[in-house]
Scaffold this motif. Sequence first.
Motif, PDB file in Angstrom:
ATOM      1  N   VAL A 284      -9.625   7.779  -6.207  1.00 17.73           N
ATOM      2  CA  VAL A 284      -9.238   8.711  -7.272  1.00 17.73           C
ATOM      3  C   VAL A 284      -8.093   9.574  -6.755  1.00 17.73           C
ATOM      4  CG1 VAL A 284      -9.988  10.574  -8.801  1.00 17.73           C
ATOM      5  CG2 VAL A 284     -11.600   8.765  -8.158  1.00 17.73           C
ATOM      6  N   GLU A 285      -7.089   9.750  -7.588  1.00 15.22           N
ATOM      7  CA  GLU A 285      -5.926  10.527  -7.183  1.00 15.22           C
ATOM      8  C   GLU A 285      -6.302  11.984  -6.951  1.00 15.22           C
ATOM      9  OE1 GLU A 285      -4.906   7.023  -9.698  1.00 15.22           O
ATOM     10  OE2 GLU A 285      -6.304   8.718  -9.887  1.00 15.22           O
ATOM     11  N   PRO A 286      -5.735  12.621  -5.926  1.00 18.16           N
ATOM     12  CA  PRO A 286      -6.038  14.036  -5.670  1.00 18.16           C
ATOM     13  C   PRO A 286      -5.656  14.916  -6.860  1.00 18.16           C
ATOM     14  CG  PRO A 286      -4.871  13.048  -3.810  1.00 18.16           C
ATOM     15  CD  PRO A 286      -4.798  12.057  -4.928  1.00 18.16           C
TER      16      PRO A 286
ATOM     17  N   VAL B 122     -19.363  16.228  -1.595  1.00 19.78           N
ATOM     18  CA  VAL B 122     -19.076  17.475  -2.311  1.00 19.78           C
ATOM     19  C   VAL B 122     -17.684  17.986  -1.936  1.00 19.78           C
ATOM     20  CG1 VAL B 122     -19.735  19.900  -2.575  1.00 19.78           C
ATOM     21  CG2 VAL B 122     -21.500  18.111  -2.629  1.00 19.78           C
ATOM     22  N   ARG B 123     -17.346  17.939  -0.664  1.00 15.60           N
ATOM     23  CA  ARG B 123     -16.001  18.358  -0.257  1.00 15.60           C
ATOM     24  C   ARG B 123     -14.936  17.502  -0.940  1.00 15.60           C
ATOM     25  NH1 ARG B 123     -18.888  18.406   4.800  1.00 15.60           N
ATOM     26  NH2 ARG B 123     -19.290  20.562   5.470  1.00 15.60           N
ATOM     27  N   ALA B 124     -15.218  16.211  -1.075  1.00 16.64           N
ATOM     28  CA  ALA B 124     -14.254  15.316  -1.721  1.00 16.64           C
ATOM     29  C   ALA B 124     -14.085  15.643  -3.203  1.00 16.64           C
ATOM     30  CB  ALA B 124     -14.685  13.867  -1.546  1.00 16.64           C
ATOM     31  N   PHE B 125     -15.161  16.138  -3.850  1.00 16.60           N
ATOM     32  CA  PHE B 125     -15.039  16.498  -5.263  1.00 16.60           C
ATOM     33  C   PHE B 125     -13.926  17.526  -5.469  1.00 16.60           C
ATOM     34  CE2 PHE B 125     -19.919  15.798  -5.790  1.00 16.60           C
ATOM     35  CZ  PHE B 125     -19.741  14.429  -5.715  1.00 16.60           C
ATOM     36  N   TYR B 126     -13.839  18.473  -4.534  1.00 13.74           N
ATOM     37  CA  TYR B 126     -12.830  19.529  -4.693  1.00 13.74           C
ATOM     38  C   TYR B 126     -11.433  19.039  -4.351  1.00 13.74           C
ATOM     39  CZ  TYR B 126     -16.838  22.509  -5.357  1.00 13.74           C
ATOM     40  OH  TYR B 126     -17.994  23.047  -5.855  1.00 13.74           O
ATOM     41  N   ARG B 127     -11.322  17.887  -3.714  1.00 13.93           N
ATOM     42  CA  ARG B 127     -10.000  17.295  -3.502  1.00 13.93           C
ATOM     43  C   ARG B 127      -9.507  16.550  -4.736  1.00 13.93           C
ATOM     44  NH1 ARG B 127     -12.051  16.550   1.811  1.00 13.93           N
ATOM     45  NH2 ARG B 127     -12.811  14.439   1.377  1.00 13.93           N
ATOM     46  N   ILE B 128     -10.434  15.991  -5.515  1.00 17.37           N
ATOM     47  CA  ILE B 128      -9.997  15.203  -6.664  1.00 17.37           C
ATOM     48  C   ILE B 128      -9.951  16.008  -7.953  1.00 17.37           C
ATOM     49  CG2 ILE B 128     -10.787  13.056  -5.610  1.00 17.37           C
ATOM     50  CD1 ILE B 128     -13.191  13.095  -7.506  1.00 17.37           C
ATOM     51  N   VAL B 129     -10.531  17.221  -7.971  1.00 17.32           N
ATOM     52  CA  VAL B 129     -10.482  18.042  -9.185  1.00 17.32           C
ATOM     53  C   VAL B 129      -9.194  18.850  -9.210  1.00 17.32           C
ATOM     54  CG1 VAL B 129     -11.605  20.155  -8.299  1.00 17.32           C
ATOM     55  CG2 VAL B 129     -11.958  19.454 -10.687  1.00 17.32           C
ATOM     56  N   ARG B 130      -8.706  19.121 -10.408  1.00 18.02           N
ATOM     57  CA  ARG B 130      -7.493  19.938 -10.554  1.00 18.02           C
ATOM     58  C   ARG B 130      -7.786  21.386 -10.170  1.00 18.02           C
ATOM     59  NH1 ARG B 130      -4.166  16.713 -13.753  1.00 18.02           N
ATOM     60  NH2 ARG B 130      -5.254  15.374 -15.251  1.00 18.02           N
ATOM     61  N   PRO B 131      -6.776  22.147  -9.756  1.00 21.78           N
ATOM     62  CA  PRO B 131      -6.979  23.586  -9.544  1.00 21.78           C
ATOM     63  C   PRO B 131      -7.548  24.233 -10.816  1.00 21.78           C
ATOM     64  CG  PRO B 131      -4.859  22.918  -8.664  1.00 21.78           C
ATOM     65  CD  PRO B 131      -5.396  21.727  -9.422  1.00 21.78           C
ATOM     66  N   GLY B 132      -8.607  24.979 -10.664  1.00 18.80           N
ATOM     67  CA  GLY B 132      -9.248  25.612 -11.811  1.00 18.80           C
ATOM     68  C   GLY B 132     -10.172  24.706 -12.598  1.00 18.80           C
ATOM     69  N   GLY B 133     -10.294  23.432 -12.174  1.00 22.31           N
ATOM     70  CA  GLY B 133     -11.204  22.508 -12.843  1.00 22.31           C
ATOM     71  C   GLY B 133     -12.647  22.747 -12.418  1.00 22.31           C
ATOM     72  N   TYR B 134     -13.555  21.985 -13.004  1.00 24.28           N
ATOM     73  CA  TYR B 134     -14.989  22.235 -12.816  1.00 24.28           C
ATOM     74  C   TYR B 134     -15.649  21.084 -12.053  1.00 24.28           C
ATOM     75  CZ  TYR B 134     -14.137  25.910 -16.146  1.00 24.28           C
ATOM     76  OH  TYR B 134     -13.628  27.027 -16.755  1.00 24.28           O
ATOM     77  N   VAL B 135     -16.509  21.466 -11.114  1.00 24.65           N
ATOM     78  CA  VAL B 135     -17.338  20.526 -10.372  1.00 24.65           C
ATOM     79  C   VAL B 135     -18.786  20.937 -10.604  1.00 24.65           C
ATOM     80  CG1 VAL B 135     -17.994  19.668  -8.097  1.00 24.65           C
ATOM     81  CG2 VAL B 135     -15.573  20.096  -8.618  1.00 24.65           C
TER      82      VAL B 135
END
Length: 245
Positions: A128-130, A154-167
């Motif tokens: 998945v693209e960062p 979990v750390r990887a989730f924050y690499r693939i989500v946009r700034p301000g996006g939701y995990v």
Amino acid sequence: MGIDPSTGIEEVSRTWTRLGREDPMWAVLTDREKAGGGWTPAEFLATGATEIATLLGRLAELGADPVRGRAVDFGCGAGRLSHGLATAGFTEVVGLDISPTMLEKAREIVDAPACDFRLATGPELDVVEPASADLVYTCRVLQHMPTELAHRYVRAFYRIVRPGGYVVFQMPTAPARNAAGLALRALPAPLARRLRRGMEMHGTPEAGVRALVAECGAEMLAADEDTSAGPRWGSRLYVTRAAPA
């Protein structure tokens, strides 16, 4: 890219590939009455639409309104929640799983052009693209992984989500302090695993999850009590927002 056995992924992949071959919909959503092929695709997918509607309602209560662009369904299994996200109006849904047999079932039963099912063999989620997802969601997945591996994801989730996006992710805390939980504590681990057809269960105390989210620079919006891990475990659904740009 191969599977790195040092991460613990190899055993997870082997178990879920077997379960995806034997009874994929039951393995994703266990119910005694549905074992042995008891789920129909329509019934199974309807539960995903209901769960996603509940999730989006909870986000709205918290003042969170994710863009209905790209959603990532981590540990998508047979596509239950991917279908629900597509039904909810996300224009692209990336379903990730470590099991080829689960992905095969998802492609068979999910008829939603928005869904793109991908094999993810490593904890970096580099398929998945960062910074490309508006929402990352996972439930009933991290609980089946060794703790450190779950935290890497979990750390990887924050690499693939946009700034301000939701995990948003579900994770058990510890065996429940009830009769079922006490019985679980008394069982030898190999026996407990056999009773669950090879599915392991692992938890992280809430304080540890809060520290992990803070380490990733994200904001904890809620840590809701949750029943997804079953009566033998305490569990939380963590609603978080990634750091803004």
